[in-house]
Design a protein around this motif. Structure first.
Motif, PDB file in Angstrom:
ATOM      1  N   LEU A 187       0.828  -1.209   0.000  1.00 19.17           N
ATOM      2  CA  LEU A 187       0.000   0.000   0.000  1.00 19.17           C
ATOM      3  C   LEU A 187       0.862   1.258   0.000  1.00 19.17           C
ATOM      4  O   LEU A 187       1.925   1.287   0.617  1.00 19.17           O
ATOM      5  CB  LEU A 187      -0.893   0.030   1.255  1.00 19.17           C
ATOM      6  CG  LEU A 187      -1.924  -1.092   1.403  1.00 19.17           C
ATOM      7  CD1 LEU A 187      -2.672  -0.937   2.722  1.00 19.17           C
ATOM      8  CD2 LEU A 187      -2.910  -1.100   0.247  1.00 19.17           C
ATOM      9  N   THR A 188       0.405   2.290  -0.674  1.00 15.95           N
ATOM     10  CA  THR A 188       1.079   3.590  -0.607  1.00 15.95           C
ATOM     11  C   THR A 188       0.425   4.489   0.441  1.00 15.95           C
ATOM     12  O   THR A 188       0.966   5.521   0.806  1.00 15.95           O
ATOM     13  CB  THR A 188       1.025   4.301  -1.977  1.00 15.95           C
ATOM     14  OG1 THR A 188      -0.349   4.333  -2.416  1.00 15.95           O
ATOM     15  CG2 THR A 188       1.860   3.560  -3.009  1.00 15.95           C
ATOM     16  N   ARG A 189      -0.752   4.096   0.905  1.00 12.80           N
ATOM     17  CA  ARG A 189      -1.471   4.846   1.936  1.00 12.80           C
ATOM     18  C   ARG A 189      -2.240   3.878   2.803  1.00 12.80           C
ATOM     19  O   ARG A 189      -2.859   2.945   2.277  1.00 12.80           O
ATOM     20  CB  ARG A 189      -2.519   5.751   1.280  1.00 12.80           C
ATOM     21  CG  ARG A 189      -2.123   7.185   1.105  1.00 12.80           C
ATOM     22  CD  ARG A 189      -3.352   7.974   0.670  1.00 12.80           C
ATOM     23  NE  ARG A 189      -3.242   8.499  -0.669  1.00 12.80           N
ATOM     24  CZ  ARG A 189      -4.203   9.177  -1.275  1.00 12.80           C
ATOM     25  NH1 ARG A 189      -5.362   9.376  -0.660  1.00 12.80           N
ATOM     26  NH2 ARG A 189      -4.039   9.649  -2.481  1.00 12.80           N
ATOM     27  N   ALA A 190      -2.231   4.100   4.104  1.00 14.67           N
ATOM     28  CA  ALA A 190      -3.047   3.269   5.005  1.00 14.67           C
ATOM     29  C   ALA A 190      -3.471   4.105   6.199  1.00 14.67           C
ATOM     30  O   ALA A 190      -2.905   5.165   6.477  1.00 14.67           O
ATOM     31  CB  ALA A 190      -2.257   2.050   5.459  1.00 14.67           C
ATOM     32  N   ILE A 191      -4.457   3.607   6.911  1.00 12.79           N
ATOM     33  CA  ILE A 191      -4.941   4.246   8.141  1.00 12.79           C
ATOM     34  C   ILE A 191      -4.072   3.788   9.305  1.00 12.79           C
ATOM     35  O   ILE A 191      -3.861   2.591   9.485  1.00 12.79           O
ATOM     36  CB  ILE A 191      -6.405   3.821   8.393  1.00 12.79           C
ATOM     37  CG1 ILE A 191      -7.325   4.403   7.330  1.00 12.79           C
ATOM     38  CG2 ILE A 191      -6.863   4.177   9.799  1.00 12.79           C
ATOM     39  CD1 ILE A 191      -7.580   5.876   7.430  1.00 12.79           C
ATOM     40  N   GLY A 192      -3.559   4.764  10.078  1.00 14.25           N
ATOM     41  CA  GLY A 192      -2.877   4.413  11.322  1.00 14.25           C
ATOM     42  C   GLY A 192      -1.367   4.329  11.261  1.00 14.25           C
ATOM     43  O   GLY A 192      -0.713   4.174  12.279  1.00 14.25           O
ATOM     44  N   THR A 193      -0.802   4.439  10.053  1.00 14.84           N
ATOM     45  CA  THR A 193       0.658   4.319   9.949  1.00 14.84           C
ATOM     46  C   THR A 193       1.351   5.678  10.089  1.00 14.84           C
ATOM     47  O   THR A 193       2.540   5.741  10.359  1.00 14.84           O
ATOM     48  CB  THR A 193       1.072   3.671   8.607  1.00 14.84           C
ATOM     49  OG1 THR A 193       0.432   4.376   7.540  1.00 14.84           O
ATOM     50  CG2 THR A 193       0.622   2.220   8.552  1.00 14.84           C
ATOM     51  N   ASP A 194       0.607   6.758   9.898  1.00 17.18           N
ATOM     52  CA  ASP A 194       1.138   8.114  10.081  1.00 17.18           C
ATOM     53  C   ASP A 194       0.121   8.952  10.832  1.00 17.18           C
ATOM     54  O   ASP A 194      -1.070   8.637  10.843  1.00 17.18           O
ATOM     55  CB  ASP A 194       1.418   8.776   8.719  1.00 17.18           C
ATOM     56  CG  ASP A 194       2.561   8.094   7.989  1.00 17.18           C
ATOM     57  OD1 ASP A 194       3.710   8.262   8.420  1.00 17.18           O
ATOM     58  OD2 ASP A 194       2.272   7.388   7.004  1.00 17.18           O
ATOM     59  N   SER A 195       0.579  10.062  11.400  1.00 17.11           N
ATOM     60  CA  SER A 195      -0.342  10.900  12.173  1.00 17.11           C
ATOM     61  C   SER A 195      -1.378  11.577  11.273  1.00 17.11           C
ATOM     62  O   SER A 195      -2.475  11.895  11.708  1.00 17.11           O
ATOM     63  CB  SER A 195       0.432  11.955  12.966  1.00 17.11           C
ATOM     64  OG  SER A 195       1.212  12.722  12.075  1.00 17.11           O
ATOM     65  N   HIS A 196      -1.022  11.780  10.001  1.00 15.46           N
ATOM     66  CA  HIS A 196      -1.972  12.381   9.058  1.00 15.46           C
ATOM     67  C   HIS A 196      -2.072  11.484   7.829  1.00 15.46           C
ATOM     68  O   HIS A 196      -1.086  10.912   7.394  1.00 15.46           O
ATOM     69  CB  HIS A 196      -1.510  13.775   8.634  1.00 15.46           C
ATOM     70  CG  HIS A 196      -2.344  14.345   7.527  1.00 15.46           C
ATOM     71  ND1 HIS A 196      -3.591  14.908   7.745  1.00 15.46           N
ATOM     72  CD2 HIS A 196      -2.127  14.385   6.184  1.00 15.46           C
ATOM     73  CE1 HIS A 196      -4.098  15.288   6.575  1.00 15.46           C
ATOM     74  NE2 HIS A 196      -3.233  14.985   5.623  1.00 15.46           N
ATOM     75  N   VAL A 197      -3.270  11.373   7.266  1.00 12.47           N
ATOM     76  CA  VAL A 197      -3.419  10.584   6.040  1.00 12.47           C
ATOM     77  C   VAL A 197      -4.307  11.341   5.050  1.00 12.47           C
ATOM     78  O   VAL A 197      -5.249  12.025   5.450  1.00 12.47           O
ATOM     79  CB  VAL A 197      -4.019   9.187   6.352  1.00 12.47           C
ATOM     80  CG1 VAL A 197      -5.459   9.274   6.845  1.00 12.47           C
ATOM     81  CG2 VAL A 197      -3.924   8.253   5.155  1.00 12.47           C
ATOM     82  N   ASP A 198      -3.977  11.245   3.768  1.00 13.45           N
ATOM     83  CA  ASP A 198      -4.829  11.825   2.726  1.00 13.45           C
ATOM     84  C   ASP A 198      -5.989  10.875   2.464  1.00 13.45           C
ATOM     85  O   ASP A 198      -5.779   9.674   2.272  1.00 13.45           O
ATOM     86  CB  ASP A 198      -4.045  12.015   1.423  1.00 13.45           C
ATOM     87  CG  ASP A 198      -3.085  13.194   1.521  1.00 13.45           C
ATOM     88  OD1 ASP A 198      -3.350  14.096   2.340  1.00 13.45           O
ATOM     89  OD2 ASP A 198      -2.080  13.198   0.794  1.00 13.45           O
ATOM     90  N   ILE A 199      -7.196  11.421   2.443  1.00 14.47           N
ATOM     91  CA  ILE A 199      -8.402  10.608   2.274  1.00 14.47           C
ATOM     92  C   ILE A 199      -9.083  11.005   0.968  1.00 14.47           C
ATOM     93  O   ILE A 199      -9.296  12.188   0.717  1.00 14.47           O
ATOM     94  CB  ILE A 199      -9.373  10.842   3.455  1.00 14.47           C
ATOM     95  CG1 ILE A 199      -8.694  10.513   4.785  1.00 14.47           C
ATOM     96  CG2 ILE A 199     -10.645  10.017   3.293  1.00 14.47           C
ATOM     97  CD1 ILE A 199      -9.363  11.150   5.991  1.00 14.47           C
ATOM     98  N   ASP A 200      -9.385  10.024   0.128  1.00 16.53           N
ATOM     99  CA  ASP A 200     -10.126  10.302  -1.108  1.00 16.53           C
ATOM    100  C   ASP A 200     -11.618  10.300  -0.806  1.00 16.53           C
ATOM    101  O   ASP A 200     -12.136   9.327  -0.238  1.00 16.53           O
ATOM    102  CB  ASP A 200      -9.836   9.222  -2.166  1.00 16.53           C
ATOM    103  CG  ASP A 200      -8.442   9.355  -2.756  1.00 16.53           C
ATOM    104  OD1 ASP A 200      -7.686  10.237  -2.300  1.00 16.53           O
ATOM    105  OD2 ASP A 200      -8.090   8.568  -3.661  1.00 16.53           O
ATOM    106  N   ILE A 201     -12.298  11.375  -1.185  1.00 18.38           N
ATOM    107  CA  ILE A 201     -13.742  11.500  -0.949  1.00 18.38           C
ATOM    108  C   ILE A 201     -14.421  11.844  -2.270  1.00 18.38           C
ATOM    109  O   ILE A 201     -13.928  12.674  -3.018  1.00 18.38           O
ATOM    110  CB  ILE A 201     -14.056  12.643   0.055  1.00 18.38           C
ATOM    111  CG1 ILE A 201     -13.282  12.476   1.355  1.00 18.38           C
ATOM    112  CG2 ILE A 201     -15.564  12.741   0.304  1.00 18.38           C
ATOM    113  CD1 ILE A 201     -13.883  11.583   2.373  1.00 18.38           C
ATOM    114  N   GLN A 202     -15.541  11.194  -2.545  1.00 18.78           N
ATOM    115  CA  GLN A 202     -16.301  11.532  -3.762  1.00 18.78           C
ATOM    116  C   GLN A 202     -17.795  11.319  -3.506  1.00 18.78           C
ATOM    117  O   GLN A 202     -18.180  10.567  -2.616  1.00 18.78           O
ATOM    118  CB  GLN A 202     -15.859  10.638  -4.924  1.00 18.78           C
ATOM    119  CG  GLN A 202     -16.058   9.156  -4.644  1.00 18.78           C
ATOM    120  CD  GLN A 202     -15.635   8.266  -5.790  1.00 18.78           C
ATOM    121  OE1 GLN A 202     -16.051   8.478  -6.926  1.00 18.78           O
ATOM    122  NE2 GLN A 202     -14.814   7.276  -5.502  1.00 18.78           N
ATOM    123  N   ALA A 203     -18.602  12.010  -4.283  1.00 17.20           N
ATOM    124  CA  ALA A 203     -20.053  11.807  -4.219  1.00 17.20           C
ATOM    125  C   ALA A 203     -20.504  11.137  -5.511  1.00 17.20           C
ATOM    126  O   ALA A 203     -19.994  11.450  -6.590  1.00 17.20           O
ATOM    127  CB  ALA A 203     -20.763  13.140  -4.049  1.00 17.20           C
TER     128      ALA A 203
END
Length: 253
Positions: free
Chosen positions: A166-182
């Motif tokens: 993974l290039t991004r995961a929850i909990g591995t860094d204090s801040h994470v980029d989140i993809d949001i869409q409608a």
């Protein structure tokens, strides 16, 4: 809203590190989340459980407002996923046993004719509508980055030895980029959220055929998707959530 929520340990793993939750908030909004944990020494199941709990409690506290705008909904799901990130990161920082644990998240907040999807990692959301399946989320993985930059074909990516990095995961860094869409939803549309235990083992065509099977209710369709992944080898934990506006065409869910 008709919902089905299924998880299976699969044929290989000793522990189910997937967690999922589907609920209806006080304001009538339906919320669903799938989290696929990672980390040795059973830290993966701790991470996914912690993330789902934090996400859920944040949303349940904020669910008083009846007429959420799209913008407010996006903000809410972003805050809930951020909260999950903080909870997992803090736990991993405090406890050596959980060092480096993390989890994926894919979540949906559904109200009437639209859904807001938030995700981090490679758990996916699909929309199935009138014979067409569309992958809504973009995997945050190393091989997906290589596909996007033209260094790997889609076929090569599917069998790449490092496809789970993974290039991004929850909990591995204090801040994470989140993809949001409608996404717009009509009553016939079905939303499918799943961990990679499904999407790595079952083709989009199989997903489409199963979810479109009108003779099955939503629960039976979810069960059938799990069975397909098990028949294909069941190499990983498998989690499936299906959501559809109750319009009388699918029997009782």
């Amino acid at each position: 809203m008709l919902t089905a929520n299924r998880s299976d340990i699969g044929r290989v793993r000793q522990v189910n590190e997937d967690q999922s939750w589907v609920g209806q908030l006080n304001n009538g909004v339906t919320v669903a989340i799938v989290a696929d944990g990672m980390g040795g020494h059973q830290a993966g199941d701790v991470a996914s459980q912690k993330a789902v709990d934090a996400f859920r409690s944040m949303l349940e506290q904020s669910a008083a407002k009846a007429d959420l705008s799209l913008q407010e909904g996006k903000m809410l799901i972003r805050q809930a996923i951020s909260q999950a990130n903080e909870a997992v990161f803090e736990m991993a920082s405090r406890n050596e046993r959980y060092y480096n644990m993390g989890t994926t998240i894919v979540a949906a907040l559904v109200k009437q004719d639209n859904a807001i999807i938030g995700h981090v990692g490679d758990s996916r959301a699909y929309k199935i509508t009138e014979g067409v399946i569309t992958q809504l989320t973009n995997d945050h993985t190393l091989v997906n980055e290589l596909v996007k930059s033209g260094q790997l074909s889609v076929d090569e990516a599917a069998h790449h030895p490092r496809r789970n990095v993974l290039t991004r995961a929850i909990g591995t860094d204090s801040h994470v980029d989140i993809d949001i869409q409608a996404v717009e939803l009509s009553p016939q549309d079905v939303l499918l959220l799943c961990s990679d235990g499904l999407s790595n083992m079952v083709s989009e065509q199989q997903m489409l055929q199963t979810v479109s099977a009108e003779q099955l209710d939503l629960e039976a369709r979810a069960d059938h998707l799990i069975q397909l992944a098990l028949h294909a080898g069941g190499d990983d934990n498998i989690t499936v959530v299906l959501l559809q506006e109750a319009d009388g065409t699918t029997g009782e869910g």
